[in-house]
Motif scaffolding. Structure first.
Motif, mmCIF file in Angstrom:
data_model
loop_
_atom_site.group_PDB
_atom_site.id
_atom_site.type_symbol
_atom_site.label_atom_id
_atom_site.label_comp_id
_atom_site.label_asym_id
_atom_site.label_seq_id
_atom_site.Cartn_x
_atom_site.Cartn_y
_atom_site.Cartn_z
ATOM 1 N N THR A 142 -28.612 84.535 -6.569
ATOM 2 C CA THR A 142 -29.575 83.732 -7.323
ATOM 3 C C THR A 142 -30.209 84.554 -8.435
ATOM 4 O OG1 THR A 142 -30.052 82.416 -5.346
ATOM 5 C CG2 THR A 142 -31.639 82.294 -7.139
ATOM 6 N N ARG A 143 -30.660 85.738 -8.097
ATOM 7 C CA ARG A 143 -31.291 86.610 -9.095
ATOM 8 C C ARG A 143 -30.284 87.037 -10.168
ATOM 9 N NH1 ARG A 143 -35.243 90.730 -5.618
ATOM 10 N NH2 ARG A 143 -36.396 89.096 -4.501
ATOM 11 N N GLY A 144 -29.043 87.264 -9.752
ATOM 12 C CA GLY A 144 -28.031 87.673 -10.711
ATOM 13 C C GLY A 144 -27.669 86.575 -11.689
ATOM 14 N N LEU A 145 -27.688 85.321 -11.217
ATOM 15 C CA LEU A 145 -27.327 84.195 -12.076
ATOM 16 C C LEU A 145 -28.464 83.774 -13.005
ATOM 17 C CD1 LEU A 145 -25.433 81.894 -9.534
ATOM 18 C CD2 LEU A 145 -24.422 83.293 -11.351
ATOM 19 N N ALA A 146 -29.704 83.948 -12.556
ATOM 20 C CA ALA A 146 -30.859 83.391 -13.262
ATOM 21 C C ALA A 146 -30.884 83.676 -14.765
ATOM 22 C CB ALA A 146 -32.154 83.864 -12.602
ATOM 23 N N PRO A 147 -30.727 84.928 -15.203
ATOM 24 C CA PRO A 147 -30.812 85.174 -16.649
ATOM 25 C C PRO A 147 -29.664 84.571 -17.450
ATOM 26 C CG PRO A 147 -30.156 87.179 -15.482
ATOM 27 C CD PRO A 147 -30.558 86.187 -14.441
ATOM 28 N N HIS A 148 -28.575 84.211 -16.785
ATOM 29 C CA HIS A 148 -27.410 83.677 -17.477
ATOM 30 C C HIS A 148 -27.413 82.158 -17.579
ATOM 31 C CE1 HIS A 148 -25.529 87.636 -17.465
ATOM 32 N NE2 HIS A 148 -25.832 87.732 -16.179
ATOM 33 N N VAL A 149 -28.143 81.481 -16.667
ATOM 34 C CA VAL A 149 -28.083 80.012 -16.649
ATOM 35 C C VAL A 149 -29.402 79.345 -17.015
ATOM 36 C CG1 VAL A 149 -26.256 80.091 -14.910
ATOM 37 C CG2 VAL A 149 -28.632 79.780 -14.172
ATOM 38 N N THR A 150 -30.517 80.038 -16.857
ATOM 39 C CA THR A 150 -31.813 79.439 -17.150
ATOM 40 C C THR A 150 -31.975 79.192 -18.650
ATOM 41 O OG1 THR A 150 -32.797 80.572 -15.254
ATOM 42 C CG2 THR A 150 -34.311 79.700 -16.919
ATOM 43 N N GLN A 183 -27.887 68.324 -21.153
ATOM 44 C CA GLN A 183 -29.197 68.704 -20.633
ATOM 45 C C GLN A 183 -29.397 70.219 -20.689
ATOM 46 O OE1 GLN A 183 -31.460 66.323 -19.587
ATOM 47 N NE2 GLN A 183 -29.926 64.893 -20.400
ATOM 48 N N THR A 184 -30.657 70.630 -20.760
ATOM 49 C CA THR A 184 -31.010 72.046 -20.730
ATOM 50 C C THR A 184 -31.565 72.387 -19.359
ATOM 51 O OG1 THR A 184 -31.490 72.091 -23.094
ATOM 52 C CG2 THR A 184 -32.439 73.856 -21.762
ATOM 53 N N SER A 185 -31.026 73.429 -18.761
ATOM 54 C CA SER A 185 -31.387 73.759 -17.384
ATOM 55 C C SER A 185 -32.718 74.480 -17.296
ATOM 56 C CB SER A 185 -30.301 74.635 -16.750
ATOM 57 O OG SER A 185 -30.372 75.951 -17.260
ATOM 58 N N GLY A 186 -33.365 74.312 -16.135
ATOM 59 C CA GLY A 186 -34.542 75.104 -15.816
ATOM 60 C C GLY A 186 -34.122 76.346 -15.058
ATOM 61 N N ASP A 187 -34.978 76.784 -14.118
ATOM 62 C CA ASP A 187 -34.681 78.007 -13.388
ATOM 63 C C ASP A 187 -33.765 77.719 -12.202
ATOM 64 O OD1 ASP A 187 -36.408 76.594 -11.798
ATOM 65 O OD2 ASP A 187 -37.812 78.236 -11.456
ATOM 66 N N ILE A 188 -33.398 78.780 -11.507
ATOM 67 C CA ILE A 188 -32.592 78.667 -10.300
ATOM 68 C C ILE A 188 -33.333 79.389 -9.184
ATOM 69 C CG2 ILE A 188 -31.167 80.649 -10.989
ATOM 70 C CD1 ILE A 188 -28.843 79.346 -9.430
ATOM 71 N N THR A 189 -33.529 78.702 -8.057
ATOM 72 C CA THR A 189 -34.299 79.239 -6.948
ATOM 73 C C THR A 189 -33.456 79.178 -5.676
ATOM 74 O OG1 THR A 189 -35.288 77.062 -6.529
ATOM 75 C CG2 THR A 189 -36.490 78.550 -7.984
ATOM 76 N N ARG A 190 -34.024 79.712 -4.586
ATOM 77 C CA ARG A 190 -33.315 79.719 -3.308
ATOM 78 C C ARG A 190 -34.161 79.079 -2.218
ATOM 79 N NH1 ARG A 190 -34.031 82.108 1.033
ATOM 80 N NH2 ARG A 190 -35.563 83.559 0.138
ATOM 81 N N ARG A 191 -33.518 78.291 -1.367
ATOM 82 C CA ARG A 191 -34.147 77.763 -0.146
ATOM 83 C C ARG A 191 -33.146 77.985 0.970
ATOM 84 N NH1 ARG A 191 -36.892 77.177 3.810
ATOM 85 N NH2 ARG A 191 -37.920 75.238 4.462
ATOM 86 N N ALA A 192 -33.517 78.882 1.911
ATOM 87 C CA ALA A 192 -32.594 79.301 2.960
ATOM 88 C C ALA A 192 -31.349 79.889 2.278
ATOM 89 C CB ALA A 192 -32.256 78.150 3.899
#
Length: 269
Positions: free
Chosen positions: A11-19, A47-56
């Motif tokens: 999740t952390r690795g993808l965040a800067p590339h997709v947000t 559409q423009t994406s927001g952030d990416i988070t984790r649940r479980a």
């Protein structure tokens, strides 16, 4: 199977590339994963994406109208590549961005998932989850209360998502070792004091794993392709027949809940 630290690392690795990226195309190459990939994901185009988070162990990729809910399954990986990069075998789902990059899910065993969750709603698989292990809600008092009526093995109990999410096989074994608790001990026979110790060690082990990039598994790589490193520092998991670092006894392995459970027969009671 990638566990919570691996999913958090991804999740952390993808965040800067997709947000904040604008989606141009959604490609579903193989819709039959654990559940069918919904066709309505094509609504994300433009559409423009927001952030990416984790649940479980789920990643929630947020958009104004809802979230793409993704699970890596047994062998799934997510990676960001140039959109012109040839597809690999088992690339099942792809989101192409206006900047010329693409996010791809590769899943040889097809046990992963890509689902859609409308805004202000929760899928049933999310609703049934217990607290996050790194949250303030998860502590010794909570754990002791949840275990009070559970007669089964403590290791199986802390791996139950209704009790706490994301404590997979590796991290359950390691946390129990640090707490001096035998994995087969009845859950309702663990005192409140030892529950507090166990809750603290679950947090410690998971935080350490996240900091060091997740556990190296044969099917897991980080979003940038590099492996995790925490497996080099495991105390008991995968060390059957080796000496315990604390007491020099021989690490043993038994099967609990159809999973290998590694422990020290002297340090854990």
């Amino acid at each position: 199977m990638p566990e919570l630290p691996e999913v958090e690392t991804t999740t952390r690795g993808l965040a800067p590339h997709v947000t904040g990226q604008t989606v141009t195309t959604v490609n579903i190459y193989q819709p039959q994963l654990r559940w069918p990939i919904p066709k309505e994901l094509t609504q994300l185009e433009g559409q423009t994406s927001g952030d990416i988070t984790r649940r479980a162990k789920y990643m929630l990729w947020n958009f104004p109208q809802g979230s793409v809910v993704m699970h890596l399954g047994m062998s799934g990986t997510m990676r960001v590549v140039d959109a012109e990069t040839p597809l690999k075998k088992h690339d099942h789902f792809e989101v192409v961005f206006a900047n010329g990059k693409a996010l791809r899910l590769n899943d040889p065993r097809r046990f992963g998932a890509v689902l859609w969750q409308e805004k202000n709603t929760e899928l049933s698989i999310i609703q049934s989850l217990g607290p996050e292990p790194l949250s303030n809600h998860f502590d010794g008092n909570y754990l002791h209360q949840k275990l009070a009526k559970r007669k089964g093995a403590i290791k199986n109990a802390i791996m139950t998502n209704a009790v706490v999410v994301g404590v997979g096989n590796i991290y359950a074994s390691e946390s129990l070792f640090l707490s001096g608790i035998h994995p087969k001990r009845a859950a309702n026979r663990v005192s409140k004091e030892r529950c507090q110790l166990l809750a603290n060690n679950i947090k410690l082990v998971l935080k350490k794993a996240i900091q060091q990039g997740g556990t190296t598994l044969k099917d897991f790589t980080q979003a940038d392709g590099s492996p995790g490193y925490f497996a080099q520092q495991l105390n008991v998991y995968g060390r059957e027949g080796e000496s315990c670092a604390q007491c020099q006894s021989i690490i043993k392995n038994m099967t609990l809940g159809q999973r290998s459970s590694f422990y020290c027969p002297k340090c854990q009671r």
